[in-house]
Design a protein around this motif. Structure first.
Motif, PDB file in Angstrom:
ATOM      1  N   THR A   1       7.361  -2.932   8.826  1.00  0.00           N
ATOM      2  CA  THR A   1       6.526  -2.051   8.014  1.00  0.00           C
ATOM      3  C   THR A   1       6.098  -0.838   8.839  1.00  0.00           C
ATOM      4  OG1 THR A   1       4.696  -2.125   6.403  1.00  0.00           O
ATOM      5  CG2 THR A   1       4.240  -3.030   8.564  1.00  0.00           C
ATOM      6  N   PRO A   2       5.925   0.350   8.265  1.00  0.00           N
ATOM      7  CA  PRO A   2       6.054   0.678   6.844  1.00  0.00           C
ATOM      8  C   PRO A   2       7.503   0.893   6.441  1.00  0.00           C
ATOM      9  CG  PRO A   2       5.424   2.628   8.045  1.00  0.00           C
ATOM     10  CD  PRO A   2       5.450   1.515   9.054  1.00  0.00           C
TER      11      PRO A   2
ATOM     12  N   THR B   1      -8.459   1.229   0.599  1.00  0.00           N
ATOM     13  CA  THR B   1      -7.609   2.137   1.372  1.00  0.00           C
ATOM     14  C   THR B   1      -8.444   3.313   1.853  1.00  0.00           C
ATOM     15  OG1 THR B   1      -6.930   3.130  -0.744  1.00  0.00           O
ATOM     16  CG2 THR B   1      -5.412   1.555   0.272  1.00  0.00           C
TER      17      THR B   1
ATOM     18  N   ILE C   1       0.837  -1.193   0.000  1.00  0.00           N
ATOM     19  CA  ILE C   1       0.000   0.000   0.000  1.00  0.00           C
ATOM     20  C   ILE C   1       0.871   1.242   0.000  1.00  0.00           C
ATOM     21  CG2 ILE C   1      -1.706   1.320   1.338  1.00  0.00           C
ATOM     22  CD1 ILE C   1      -2.801  -1.379   2.303  1.00  0.00           C
TER      23      ILE C   1
ATOM     24  N   ALA D   1       0.630  -7.264   9.621  1.00  0.00           N
ATOM     25  CA  ALA D   1       1.699  -6.369   9.192  1.00  0.00           C
ATOM     26  C   ALA D   1       3.021  -7.111   9.107  1.00  0.00           C
ATOM     27  CB  ALA D   1       1.827  -5.201  10.159  1.00  0.00           C
TER      28      ALA D   1
ATOM     29  N   ASP E   1       3.446   0.299   2.901  1.00  0.00           N
ATOM     30  CA  ASP E   1       3.015  -0.708   3.872  1.00  0.00           C
ATOM     31  C   ASP E   1       3.055  -2.080   3.220  1.00  0.00           C
ATOM     32  OD1 ASP E   1       2.035   1.126   6.030  1.00  0.00           O
ATOM     33  OD2 ASP E   1       0.681   1.751   4.423  1.00  0.00           O
TER      34      ASP E   1
ATOM     35  N   THR F   1      -2.237   1.477   8.548  1.00  0.00           N
ATOM     36  CA  THR F   1      -1.231   1.886   7.567  1.00  0.00           C
ATOM     37  C   THR F   1      -0.473   3.112   8.060  1.00  0.00           C
ATOM     38  OG1 THR F   1      -2.680   3.422   6.383  1.00  0.00           O
ATOM     39  CG2 THR F   1      -2.801   1.101   5.754  1.00  0.00           C
TER      40      THR F   1
ATOM     41  N   PRO G   1      -3.002   6.509   3.254  1.00  0.00           N
ATOM     42  CA  PRO G   1      -2.948   5.419   2.252  1.00  0.00           C
ATOM     43  C   PRO G   1      -3.826   5.761   1.071  1.00  0.00           C
ATOM     44  CG  PRO G   1      -4.397   4.815   4.081  1.00  0.00           C
ATOM     45  CD  PRO G   1      -3.731   6.099   4.470  1.00  0.00           C
TER      46      PRO G   1
ATOM     47  N   ASP H   1       1.547   5.002   0.941  1.00  0.00           N
ATOM     48  CA  ASP H   1       1.183   6.048   1.895  1.00  0.00           C
ATOM     49  C   ASP H   1       1.685   7.382   1.349  1.00  0.00           C
ATOM     50  OD1 ASP H   1       0.123   4.137   3.630  1.00  0.00           O
ATOM     51  OD2 ASP H   1       2.035   3.868   4.658  1.00  0.00           O
TER      52      ASP H   1
ATOM     53  N   ASN I   1      -6.220   6.162   7.896  1.00  0.00           N
ATOM     54  CA  ASN I   1      -4.934   5.473   7.922  1.00  0.00           C
ATOM     55  C   ASN I   1      -5.125   3.969   8.164  1.00  0.00           C
ATOM     56  OD1 ASN I   1      -3.716   7.951   7.513  1.00  0.00           O
ATOM     57  ND2 ASN I   1      -3.295   8.275   9.687  1.00  0.00           N
TER      58      ASN I   1
END
Length: 375
Positions: free
Chosen positions: A71-72, A337, A45, A67, A54, A362, A366, A47, A342
């Motif tokens: 990450t992220p 998303t 994903i 997750a 992510d 995230t 996102p 951001d 987030n």
């Protein structure tokens, strides 16, 4: 989804989001949970505000997200769109801002970055490639050999080849859409031979696709009576658009006669407030539409004979400001998303009903993502 969209003052927050994808701010992080489940797929994903990627594992039996450790991950500047290579452990990210790699080149205010990922879903940057303008969307051919990057400010589309041994991207050519059109969304036909580009002013451009070569069809761009805020393709010769101001989901049939394309407006159905993204689902039997300002994912039917959209069947809540829908490789789970929440929300469509499969946290803002097969 940039400055050419018309919008009322009452939707000023939505205008900030859709005016150019650049009027947003924030920073974020999350807890880390290691270890993919057996046979996990992956979600990546973008951001936008925090310039992060992510990574999540996706369990195919449940759609649940976990997750990936650490990450992220840092990305290049302002990632905005992601596509995944269908056979290689590689994905590509459009960057809507000028990174240090391209900053010396004032004619390259955006870029595309290639990443690989390992069996844990951890990405590794391969290389960043400067583009002639700031991209907002990527498409990838069904064989993964070509990535198309859309740059609405200049009305251009850049084709990049990924056919090398490393599957890194290399710029092949850039075309400028004719007729003064500034398309903000693209869609590929199911056979990969046609690319459609939609300008929200009501112009639809049709291209023949031959590898990395795009040839604009005679008769393009086609002036349509609807504003084209997003489009998806294809159910036979039908493609679908949403008009956010009119709150409509509309079918168009595209035909070609004597080498000239035409578009016929078909069925239309009312949506909820500010429909902003849509995809075909369930073997083209359904359409999924996000509604930006009410935080809802709407399910519509498709008439089996005419291809026209039918009345809304149900809705399911997303997070705040849903911006993008994408599907996992098995076409079982759908992910949305949520720009101001987030988060990413998971859904399953079964027996004509939507159910939730959980969500993930995230980084900041996102904007869109893509799902990938196991490495």
């Amino acid at each position: 989804m940039i400055a050419r969209i018309r919008i009322s003052a009452a939707l000023s927050l939505a205008a900030a989001l859709f005016s150019s994808f650049v009027l947003l701010a924030g920073c974020g992080g999350k807890s880390k949970t290691p270890g993919p489940a057996a046979n996990s797929e992956f979600l990546f994903i973008a951001d936008l505000d925090s310039s992060k990627i992510d990574a999540f594992t996706l369990v195919p039996t449940s759609g649940a997200l976990t997750a990936v450790t650490n990450t992220p991950f840092a990305s290049d500047y302002r990632p905005i769109s992601i596509v995944v290579h269908p056979t290689a452990d590689t994905f590509y990210v459009a960057n809507n801002g000028n990174s240090s790699t391209c900053s010396a080149n004032l004619t390259a205010p955006g870029s595309l970055t290639a990443y690989t990922y390992d069996k844990t879903g951890t990405p590794a940057k391969v290389a960043e490639h400067c583009l002639p303008d700031a991209p907002t969307q990527l498409l990838i051919s069904s064989d993964g050999s070509t990535v198309f990057a859309l740059m609405p400010n200049t009305g251009q589309i850049t084709a990049l080849s990924t056919s090398g041994a490393s599957h890194d991207a290399a710029v092949v050519n850039t075309i400028t859409v004719a007729g003064g059109a500034h398309p903000m969304h693209m869609a590929l036909s199911s056979d990969g031979k046609t690319l459609y580009a939609a300008d929200p002013a009501g112009l639809l451009t049709v291209f023949a696709v031959n590898g990395s070569t795009l040839t604009e069809a005679a008769g393009s761009p086609l002036p349509l009576p609807d504003k084209l805020d997003d489009l998806t393709c294809c159910n036979g010769s039908s493609l679908y658009i949403v008009d956010s101001n009119a709150r409509n989901l509309v079918q168009y049939t595209i035909a070609s006669a004597n080498g000239t394309v035409s578009a016929t407006r078909g069925g239309a159905i009312a949506t909820d407030q500010f429909p902003n993204h849509l995809i075909l689902a369930n073997k083209n039997a359904n359409l999924l539409v996000t509604n930006l300002t009410v935080g809802q994912l709407s399910l519509f039917g498709v008439d089996a004979n005419s291809g026209a959209p039918t009345a809304q069947i149900t809705q399911s809540a997303t997070g705040i400001y849903p911006t993008c829908i994408f599907v996992d490789p098995s076409n079982t789970y759908f992910y949305v998303t949520n720009y101001h929440a987030n988060t990413v929300s998971g859904f399953q469509l079964s027996s004509g009903l939507l159910s939730t499969t959980g969500s993930g946290t995230t980084g900041a803002s996102p904007i869109c993502g893509a799902a990938a097969h196991p490495a």
